[in-house]
Design an enzyme around this catalytic site. Sequence first.
Site, PDB file in Angstrom:
ATOM      1  CG  HIS A 199      22.722  38.739  34.858  1.00 35.80           C
ATOM      2  ND1 HIS A 199      21.380  38.897  35.128  1.00 35.80           N
ATOM      3  CD2 HIS A 199      23.323  39.860  35.353  1.00 35.80           C
ATOM      4  CE1 HIS A 199      21.174  40.044  35.746  1.00 35.80           C
ATOM      5  NE2 HIS A 199      22.333  40.654  35.894  1.00 35.80           N
ATOM      6  CG  ASP A 231      19.150  36.212  34.851  1.00 38.02           C
ATOM      7  OD1 ASP A 231      20.200  35.568  35.030  1.00 38.02           O
ATOM      8  OD2 ASP A 231      19.121  37.460  34.818  1.00 38.02           O
ATOM      9  CB  SER A 278      21.651  42.164  38.826  1.00 39.18           C
ATOM     10  OG  SER A 278      21.378  42.969  37.712  1.00 39.18           O
TER      11      SER A 278
END
Length: 259
Positions: free
Chosen positions: A26, A56, A116
Site C-alpha cells: 500500500h 500487503d 508503514s
Amino acid sequence: FREVPAEGSGSGSVLDKAGHVLTNHHVIDGAREIMVTLYDGNSYAATLVGVDEVNDIAVLKIDAPAETLFPVELGDSSQLRVGQKISSLNRTLPSRSGRLMKQIIQIDAALNRGNSGGPLLDSRGQLIGMNTAIASTTGQNTGVGFAVGANVIHRVVPQLIRNGRVIRPDVGITRVMETEQGLLVATLAENGPAEKAGIRGFTIIKETRRRGPFIYEQANIDRSNADLIVACDGKPVANVEDLLSIVEAKRPGDTVVLT
C-alpha cells in the site's frame, strides 16, 4: 489545468547487496515514481520487482553501490511470545485485495504515518515483522499497531524476487457456499485437482417448456449432490478463509485431504 503530483512516504528494509528493498504494497500502490533514500541521505530511483496484495508485501530494487547497502537479518516470528512488547499473535487483518492477512503480530510500539513498510526489530536487531497498520479512527496512533510476521515474509519474498508474483497452490474449487455445517461446493475449475479427485459441485438442469407456439428453456440448479467440505487435512473449516489458509500453506504439487 495542471496536474499536481501527489507525494507519499513510507519505510522499508534493505534485503540484500543486490539492492532489493522490502516495503508494504500500500506504500507504493499506484505510484508513478518511487524513490528510496538510504541512511546516508542518497536517493535512488526504484523499480517494482513484485507485489503480494494479499499480505500487503512489495519488493523494490535500487541500483546503489553494494558498500552502501546493509541488509537486514530476518528473524523467526514463530518464536515470539505475548508479553515481549507483543500484545497478541496470529491476528487477522483485511487487506485491500479483500482477503484476510494471517499471522499478524499486534504490537505496543507506537506507529505513525510514514512507518508503514518499516522493520519491527527484536533486541538482536533481527527483523521479526514489517509494520503495516495501526488501530485508529483519527489517523494517529492509539497504542495498537500491527505487523506482518517475518515467517510470512520468508515465504513470500523469494517468490516475488524470482517470479514477480506469488504462485499459490490451487485446490481447484472456484466457488463455495458457507453453511452452518461446512462449505458446500458450488463450482469447480475444469480439469482441476478437485474435479479429477471426484469432488462434485452444483448441477445445472435444463428444462424445456412449451407455451402455445413458443418453447422456453429454463435452467435450474440442483444442489442435492454437491459435496460438503467439513475439514481439510483434519482441521475443521467453517469458512473460505479457513480452507484457503490450509491450502496456501502448502506448495504447488503437495497433497491435501478434504473431508
